[in-house]
Design a protein around this motif. Structure first.
Motif, PDB file in Angstrom:
ATOM      1  N   GLY A 108     -32.727 -18.407  77.664  1.00 14.22           N
ATOM      2  CA  GLY A 108     -33.556 -19.539  77.260  1.00 14.22           C
ATOM      3  C   GLY A 108     -32.788 -20.849  77.309  1.00 14.22           C
ATOM      4  O   GLY A 108     -33.356 -21.907  77.629  1.00 14.22           O
ATOM      5  N   VAL A 109     -31.487 -20.800  76.983  1.00 11.58           N
ATOM      6  CA  VAL A 109     -30.657 -22.016  77.032  1.00 11.58           C
ATOM      7  C   VAL A 109     -30.502 -22.472  78.482  1.00 11.58           C
ATOM      8  O   VAL A 109     -30.618 -23.666  78.795  1.00 11.58           O
ATOM      9  N   ARG A 110     -30.265 -21.517  79.392  1.00 13.66           N
ATOM     10  CA  ARG A 110     -30.148 -21.873  80.816  1.00 13.66           C
ATOM     11  C   ARG A 110     -31.469 -22.457  81.340  1.00 13.66           C
ATOM     12  O   ARG A 110     -31.474 -23.415  82.110  1.00 13.66           O
ATOM     13  N   THR A 111     -32.582 -21.841  80.921  1.00 11.21           N
ATOM     14  CA  THR A 111     -33.898 -22.333  81.351  1.00 11.21           C
ATOM     15  C   THR A 111     -34.118 -23.766  80.863  1.00 11.21           C
ATOM     16  O   THR A 111     -34.597 -24.630  81.606  1.00 11.21           O
ATOM     17  N   LEU A 112     -33.756 -24.029  79.596  1.00 10.06           N
ATOM     18  CA  LEU A 112     -33.872 -25.373  79.031  1.00 10.06           C
ATOM     19  C   LEU A 112     -33.050 -26.359  79.856  1.00 10.06           C
ATOM     20  O   LEU A 112     -33.517 -27.459  80.176  1.00 10.06           O
ATOM     21  N   TRP A 113     -31.843 -25.964  80.213  1.00 10.26           N
ATOM     22  CA  TRP A 113     -30.935 -26.842  80.972  1.00 10.26           C
ATOM     23  C   TRP A 113     -31.555 -27.240  82.300  1.00 10.26           C
ATOM     24  O   TRP A 113     -31.545 -28.405  82.694  1.00 10.26           O
ATOM     25  N   ARG A 114     -32.125 -26.233  82.981  1.00 10.15           N
ATOM     26  CA  ARG A 114     -32.751 -26.525  84.285  1.00 10.15           C
ATOM     27  C   ARG A 114     -33.962 -27.439  84.105  1.00 10.15           C
ATOM     28  O   ARG A 114     -34.180 -28.358  84.882  1.00 10.15           O
ATOM     29  N   ARG A 115     -34.747 -27.164  83.053  1.00  7.90           N
ATOM     30  CA  ARG A 115     -35.940 -27.969  82.799  1.00  7.90           C
ATOM     31  C   ARG A 115     -35.579 -29.432  82.530  1.00  7.90           C
ATOM     32  O   ARG A 115     -36.288 -30.354  82.905  1.00  7.90           O
ATOM     33  N   LEU A 116     -34.445 -29.632  81.831  1.00 10.47           N
ATOM     34  CA  LEU A 116     -34.013 -30.991  81.491  1.00 10.47           C
ATOM     35  C   LEU A 116     -33.286 -31.678  82.641  1.00 10.47           C
ATOM     36  O   LEU A 116     -32.994 -32.875  82.567  1.00 10.47           O
ATOM     37  N   GLY A 117     -32.937 -30.902  83.669  1.00 15.95           N
ATOM     38  CA  GLY A 117     -32.208 -31.478  84.798  1.00 15.95           C
ATOM     39  C   GLY A 117     -30.790 -31.867  84.453  1.00 15.95           C
ATOM     40  O   GLY A 117     -30.220 -32.780  85.061  1.00 15.95           O
ATOM     41  N   LEU A 118     -30.195 -31.161  83.484  1.00 15.21           N
ATOM     42  CA  LEU A 118     -28.822 -31.477  83.071  1.00 15.21           C
ATOM     43  C   LEU A 118     -27.816 -30.774  83.980  1.00 15.21           C
ATOM     44  O   LEU A 118     -28.088 -29.705  84.540  1.00 15.21           O
ATOM     45  N   ALA A 119     -26.634 -31.362  84.122  1.00 11.07           N
ATOM     46  CA  ALA A 119     -25.593 -30.789  84.985  1.00 11.07           C
ATOM     47  C   ALA A 119     -25.142 -29.437  84.439  1.00 11.07           C
ATOM     48  O   ALA A 119     -24.814 -29.331  83.249  1.00 11.07           O
ATOM     49  N   PRO A 120     -25.100 -28.395  85.284  1.00  5.87           N
ATOM     50  CA  PRO A 120     -24.646 -27.071  84.817  1.00  5.87           C
ATOM     51  C   PRO A 120     -23.257 -27.116  84.179  1.00  5.87           C
ATOM     52  O   PRO A 120     -22.976 -26.386  83.234  1.00  5.87           O
ATOM     53  N   GLY A 121     -22.406 -28.009  84.688  1.00  5.59           N
ATOM     54  CA  GLY A 121     -21.046 -28.104  84.155  1.00  5.59           C
ATOM     55  C   GLY A 121     -20.995 -28.547  82.702  1.00  5.59           C
ATOM     56  O   GLY A 121     -20.007 -28.308  82.004  1.00  5.59           O
ATOM     57  N   LEU A 122     -22.074 -29.192  82.238  1.00  5.48           N
ATOM     58  CA  LEU A 122     -22.133 -29.636  80.834  1.00  5.48           C
ATOM     59  C   LEU A 122     -22.472 -28.504  79.882  1.00  5.48           C
ATOM     60  O   LEU A 122     -22.252 -28.612  78.680  1.00  5.48           O
ATOM     61  N   LEU A 123     -23.037 -27.416  80.416  1.00  4.41           N
ATOM     62  CA  LEU A 123     -23.659 -26.405  79.569  1.00  4.41           C
ATOM     63  C   LEU A 123     -22.690 -25.772  78.569  1.00  4.41           C
ATOM     64  O   LEU A 123     -22.923 -25.799  77.355  1.00  4.41           O
ATOM     65  N   ALA A 124     -21.608 -25.185  79.066  1.00  2.00           N
ATOM     66  CA  ALA A 124     -20.722 -24.416  78.183  1.00  2.00           C
ATOM     67  C   ALA A 124     -20.019 -25.277  77.150  1.00  2.00           C
ATOM     68  O   ALA A 124     -19.704 -24.815  76.055  1.00  2.00           O
ATOM     69  N   GLU A 125     -19.781 -26.567  77.476  1.00  2.00           N
ATOM     70  CA  GLU A 125     -19.080 -27.416  76.500  1.00  2.00           C
ATOM     71  C   GLU A 125     -20.055 -28.141  75.570  1.00  2.00           C
ATOM     72  O   GLU A 125     -19.633 -28.767  74.604  1.00  2.00           O
ATOM     73  N   SER A 126     -21.363 -28.039  75.853  1.00  2.00           N
ATOM     74  CA  SER A 126     -22.361 -28.692  75.003  1.00  2.00           C
ATOM     75  C   SER A 126     -23.047 -27.725  74.059  1.00  2.00           C
ATOM     76  O   SER A 126     -23.709 -28.154  73.114  1.00  2.00           O
ATOM     77  N   VAL A 127     -22.925 -26.419  74.320  1.00  2.00           N
ATOM     78  CA  VAL A 127     -23.629 -25.404  73.537  1.00  2.00           C
ATOM     79  C   VAL A 127     -22.634 -24.472  72.853  1.00  2.00           C
ATOM     80  O   VAL A 127     -21.738 -23.927  73.500  1.00  2.00           O
ATOM     81  N   VAL A 128     -22.788 -24.320  71.547  1.00  2.17           N
ATOM     82  CA  VAL A 128     -22.067 -23.307  70.772  1.00  2.17           C
ATOM     83  C   VAL A 128     -23.100 -22.242  70.414  1.00  2.17           C
ATOM     84  O   VAL A 128     -24.174 -22.556  69.902  1.00  2.17           O
TER      85      VAL A 128
END
Length: 337
Positions: free
Chosen positions: A283-303
């Motif tokens: 669900g977090v990955r799906t949210l990221w794609r929906r928001l158009g956020l850079a994949p590289g931001l994902l792991a350092e933005s989500v705990v």
């Protein structure tokens, strides 16, 4: 934006929310530090009774404000009594256990307290009504909590000198406070909604009291006020990811782009079958794609965290859930796409 809200988080980490099952402080500290080697937290053990609960523990931290247990809940007192002493003793026991199992530890360490608005909604004044209905009482509570947290954080720093402290403010009642949904003692009416600027100001005071430690605000209720919490200086916002709707997309995108960490509660807090770790963060990955956020931001933005505290879980499930959070966070770092 305050300095606190620009904290740099490690990529691919997990932590817990606060509460754990059982009543053995050493066992809880051992589980938390063993399962969460990169981001442990000080456990709460509410099964021990009043004073070990979330509200009671925080009331025990207050400076020059005291409370005792009535059949209806916690009520303000003139002086510290048995309930205050018990809350402080249990917190001391929990800190002793954490200190024992964090010898030589360096890295982030999270401690929790109830935030000023959930505290005001849950603490009764002498007449039996919630402190929430008295603006002066709310101001006094916020000031006392700020002073108490300064002392608490200083104590933890002495005990675990290598820790980079993170303060979590638990605010499950915050949305109800903002929407005027907290019931009065009679149950027939509700307290008036508190002005958003007043709510934000008190939270900002607590962020300031943390002395530079990043502050995460946690609520596992629906309709978390993400924008308000960011304005108050929260470095991270912890929430039950299962309660998000697409209405939250815009504020979540702004939060990530502004450097606010998302403490995403993706693992159930009560016993059940755990999916594979990658499935838990789908669900977090799906949210990221929906928001158009850079994949590289994902792991350092989500705990990654459980959806809420684990007090209602079995000890075996609580251990499994924390380990699962760690594996799920790692999968985000290994495969952000």
């Amino acid at each position: 934006m305050s300095e606190n809200s620009r904290h740099k988080w490690a990529a691919g980490v997990a932590t817990g929310i606060g509460s754990m099952p059982g009543g053995d402080a050493r066992e809880a500290a051992k589980t938390v530090t063993g399962s969460l080697e990169d981001f442990p937290f000080l456990p709460e053990l509410p099964a021990r009774g009043p004073g070990a609960d979330m509200l009671g523990r925080t009331l025990g931290m207050l400076v020059e404000l005291y409370a005792h247990v009535e059949p209806s809940g916690w009520r303000i007192s003139d002086r510290p009594g048995r309930d205050t002493r018990r809350a402080r003793a249990w917190l001391g026991e929990d800190l002793d256990a954490l200190e024992e199992f964090t010898q030589g530890y360096t890295g982030p360490l999270k401690v929790s307290a109830v935030g000023p608005w959930t505290l005001a909604a849950g603490l009764e004044l002498r007449g039996g009504e919630a402190a929430l209905g008295d603006p002066g009482a709310c101001r006094d509570l916020t000031a006392s909590l700020a002073e108490g947290l300064r002392g608490h954080l200083a104590d933890v720093r002495r005990r675990v000198p290598g820790a980079e402290l993170v303060l979590q403010l638990d605010e499950p009642s915050l949305t109800a406070v903002l929407q005027g949904r907290i019931r009065t003692a009679s149950g027939y009416r509700t307290h008036r909604a508190v002005d958003r600027a007043v709510v934000e100001g008190a939270l900002r005071d607590l962020v300031g009291a943390a002395g530079g430690a990043p502050v995460v605000v946690h609520s596992c209720a629906p309709e978390v006020p993400f924008a308000l919490l960011r304005r108050a200086g929260a470095a991270g916002i912890a929430f039950d990811a299962g309660l998000l709707t697409e209405r939250d997309d815009e504020v979540l995108g702004e939060a990530v782009e502004g450097g606010t960490a998302l403490f995403a509660g993706v693992v159930p807090g009560v016993d059940g079958r755990l999916s594979d770790p990658a499935g838990s963060v789908m669900g977090v990955r799906t949210l990221w794609r929906r928001l158009g956020l850079a994949p590289g931001l994902l792991a350092e933005s989500v705990v990654v965290t459980p959806s809420c505290g684990l007090a209602g879980a079995s000890p075996a499930y609580a251990r499994a859930a924390l380990a699962h959070c760690v594996r799920a966070a790692r999968s985000l770092a290994d495969n952000p796409e």
